[in-house]
Design an enzyme around this catalytic site. Structure first.
Site, mmCIF file in Angstrom:
data_model
loop_
_atom_site.group_PDB
_atom_site.id
_atom_site.type_symbol
_atom_site.label_atom_id
_atom_site.label_comp_id
_atom_site.label_asym_id
_atom_site.label_seq_id
_atom_site.Cartn_x
_atom_site.Cartn_y
_atom_site.Cartn_z
ATOM 1 N N GLU A 89 6.977 -24.631 -2.894
ATOM 2 C CA GLU A 89 6.799 -24.561 -4.343
ATOM 3 C C GLU A 89 7.082 -25.898 -5.022
ATOM 4 O OE1 GLU A 89 9.320 -21.383 -5.892
ATOM 5 O OE2 GLU A 89 9.038 -20.371 -3.982
ATOM 6 N N CYS A 102 9.700 -30.786 -10.165
ATOM 7 C CA CYS A 102 10.763 -30.377 -9.248
ATOM 8 C C CYS A 102 10.128 -30.097 -7.902
ATOM 9 C CB CYS A 102 11.450 -29.121 -9.797
ATOM 10 S SG CYS A 102 12.678 -28.441 -8.664
ATOM 11 N N CYS A 109 15.500 -23.237 4.122
ATOM 12 C CA CYS A 109 16.743 -24.013 4.056
ATOM 13 C C CYS A 109 17.754 -23.354 4.983
ATOM 14 C CB CYS A 109 17.269 -23.991 2.621
ATOM 15 S SG CYS A 109 18.773 -24.961 2.366
ATOM 16 N N CYS A 113 23.464 -20.610 1.029
ATOM 17 C CA CYS A 113 24.190 -20.288 -0.212
ATOM 18 C C CYS A 113 23.875 -18.839 -0.632
ATOM 19 C CB CYS A 113 23.799 -21.254 -1.326
ATOM 20 S SG CYS A 113 24.211 -22.966 -0.941
ATOM 21 N N CYS A 116 21.108 -18.024 -3.470
ATOM 22 C CA CYS A 116 19.853 -18.789 -3.490
ATOM 23 C C CYS A 116 18.739 -18.106 -2.704
ATOM 24 C CB CYS A 116 20.112 -20.191 -2.942
ATOM 25 S SG CYS A 116 18.651 -21.235 -2.990
ATOM 26 N N SER A 211 25.835 -29.811 -6.156
ATOM 27 C CA SER A 211 25.962 -28.381 -6.430
ATOM 28 C C SER A 211 27.382 -27.962 -6.096
ATOM 29 C CB SER A 211 24.963 -27.600 -5.588
ATOM 30 O OG SER A 211 23.663 -28.021 -5.902
ATOM 31 N N ASN A 287 20.487 -17.371 -11.978
ATOM 32 C CA ASN A 287 19.209 -16.658 -11.974
ATOM 33 C C ASN A 287 19.359 -15.511 -11.000
ATOM 34 O OD1 ASN A 287 16.826 -17.602 -13.430
ATOM 35 N ND2 ASN A 287 17.391 -19.578 -12.514
ATOM 36 N N CYS A 330 14.037 -21.658 -7.938
ATOM 37 C CA CYS A 330 13.549 -22.079 -6.637
ATOM 38 C C CYS A 330 13.535 -20.989 -5.583
ATOM 39 C CB CYS A 330 14.307 -23.311 -6.151
ATOM 40 S SG CYS A 330 16.004 -23.014 -5.710
HETATM 41 N N1 SAH Z 1 19.824 -27.921 -1.668
HETATM 42 C C1 SAH Z 1 20.028 -28.649 -2.864
HETATM 43 C C2 SAH Z 1 18.885 -28.615 -3.851
HETATM 44 C C3 SAH Z 1 18.147 -27.323 -4.074
HETATM 45 S S1 SAH Z 1 18.702 -26.097 -5.167
HETATM 46 C C4 SAH Z 1 21.311 -28.215 -3.533
HETATM 47 O O1 SAH Z 1 21.957 -27.312 -3.045
HETATM 48 O O2 SAH Z 1 21.710 -28.833 -4.509
HETATM 49 C C5 SAH Z 1 18.815 -26.718 -6.799
HETATM 50 C C6 SAH Z 1 19.967 -26.091 -7.552
HETATM 51 O O3 SAH Z 1 19.723 -24.717 -7.888
HETATM 52 C C7 SAH Z 1 21.270 -26.108 -6.764
HETATM 53 O O4 SAH Z 1 22.320 -26.482 -7.597
HETATM 54 C C8 SAH Z 1 21.403 -24.658 -6.370
HETATM 55 O O5 SAH Z 1 22.715 -24.347 -6.046
HETATM 56 C C9 SAH Z 1 20.880 -23.969 -7.597
HETATM 57 N N2 SAH Z 1 20.521 -22.560 -7.414
HETATM 58 C C10 SAH Z 1 20.016 -21.954 -6.332
HETATM 59 N N3 SAH Z 1 19.842 -20.642 -6.553
HETATM 60 C C11 SAH Z 1 20.220 -20.411 -7.828
HETATM 61 C C12 SAH Z 1 20.282 -19.255 -8.645
HETATM 62 N N4 SAH Z 1 19.906 -18.070 -8.190
HETATM 63 N N5 SAH Z 1 20.727 -19.399 -9.906
HETATM 64 C C13 SAH Z 1 21.115 -20.610 -10.379
HETATM 65 N N6 SAH Z 1 21.090 -21.725 -9.652
HETATM 66 C C14 SAH Z 1 20.662 -21.644 -8.384
#
Ligand code: SAH
Length: 344
Positions: A89, A102, A109, A113, A116, A211, A287, A330
């Site tokens: 995406e 973005c 990945c 987390c 995510c 993050s 989110n 994302c």
């Molecule tokens: N892997 C990298 C970049 C990708 S995610 C990282 O971890 O930073 C980009 C951002 O979106 C990160 O801060 C991630 O933690 C956040 N993110 C992922 N899922 C999310 C969600 N459901 N709600 C809010 N932020 C989220």
């Protein structure tokens, strides 16, 4: 090597090896970075050379499989199919200072987390440098909107694909290419400490986003497995070293999760941990991801958290949600698409 992953000097060498003058290198490089779909479009290159290049350096371009445009704010989300059939995406967001893309850095990945969507199916593979460049280029070509800013915040962990991401940055920043200033690029990481140190050595003028999502190991361990390898305090120490090496203020991301990391006590601990480090805190109301039980914090909890940080001298903003009507956060679009494909 794929010709679209080559730097200008590398393309020039490749062209010279075919017995061509050096200036052809710059012409070809410049075409490639305007988002052409074949050598046929390179109208100032002789026909026979185009044919030889096509044979020796074939290249592919991503195909749009889904495109969604937000009626609320004009955010556009693309799902691309790559040459091997995998999908990633890209999101284009329209801000007053310019259009920001973005991009994804991996297919899936492996960081795991808990909140995510991108990590649910694990890591499929890392993206090649040209696949990252293509996301920027073809978003610009398809939308007709000029891209001035890039964030590496899509699917994947950029520092887990270090060499390819570094080459991508070099390409996208090059004067004969898209010429996007490093100061207009943000790279987001979940906190791979040794890679942060490696990045610091390069002294790039990009913005490092970390993050963080929690002030302590106690909380961070429950939502980010990477914290077991690189605990919170070590990560913040790495950020201090990064600042010392680059003089660039760190931007922290903090997804606000109801009852998990959003109390005044968490905010106060965060202030203590970040003491003396020039930083900006991005508060992101979580989110909601279908597969996860975690819920966003209330508006009141976010506001109270922000106030404690601001009163303590740390600048903190609440990230505006864009593309709320198109699943723009994302991993969600790829996930839906992969699920429906699998069901068919
Ligand atoms: N892997 C990298 C970049 C990708 S995610 C990282 O971890 O930073 C980009 C951002 O979106 C990160 O801060 C991630 O933690 C956040 N993110 C992922 N899922 C999310 C969600 N459901 N709600 C809010 N932020 C989220």
């Amino acid at each position: 090597m794929n010709i679209k992953a080559m730097t200008l000097p590398e393309v020039t060498e490749a062209v010279k090896a075919l017995g061509q003058p050096a200036f052809r290198g710059k012409q070809i490089y410049s075409w490639l970075h305007q988002g052409v779909r074949s050598y046929e479009e390179m109208t100032n290159i002789p026909k026979d050379l185009r044919a030889r290049l096509a044979e020796k350096y074939p290249f592919t371009t991503p195909q749009v499989v889904r495109k969604q445009e937000s009626k609320l704010d004009g955010t556009i989300k693309y799902l691309w199919k790559l040459s091997d059939g995998n999908c990633v995406e890209t999101v284009l967001m329209r801000y007053h200072y310019g259009n920001t893309v973005c991009i994804s850095t991996e297919v899936g990945c492996r960081m795991g987390c808990a909140f995510c969507a991108s990590t649910l199916g694990g890591l499929v593979r890392r993206l090649e440098p040209e696949e990252m460049v293509d996301q920027v280029l073809f978003t610009q070509v398809d939308s007709g909107l000029p891209v001035s800013h890039i964030v590496l915040m899509g699917i994947g962990e950029p520092l887990d694909n270090f060499d390819n991401v570094m080459r991508f940055l070099e390409l996208i920043n090059s004067e004969s290419g898209m010429n996007i200033s490093m100061r207009h690029i943000s790279l987001s990481t979940c906190g791979l400490v040794p890679k942060i140190d490696e990045l610091a050595k390069r002294k790039l003028q990009l913005t490092l986003s970390v993050s963080l999502h929690a002030p302590s190991d106690e909380v961070r361990n429950t939502i980010m497995p990477v914290n077991k390898a690189y605990p919170t305090e070590e990560l913040i120490e790495a950020c201090r070293r990064y600042y010392a090496a680059t003089n660039r203020r760190i931007s922290f991301e903090y997804a606000m999760i109801n009852g998990v990391n959003d109390t005044p006590a968490h905010a106060k601990l965060l202030l203590k941990r970040l003491k003396g480090l020039p930083a900006h805190m991005n508060l992101i109301p979580l989110n909601h991801v279908e597969e996860s039980p975690l819920k966003p914090s209330t508006k009141a909890a976010v506001a109270a958290f922000q106030k404690i940080l601001e009163d303590g001298g740390v600048s903190a903003t609440v990230r505006r949600t864009l593309g709320g009507d198109i699943d723009a956060s994302c991993g969600q679009l790829r996930r839906k698409y992969t699920k429906t494909e699998a069901a068919q």
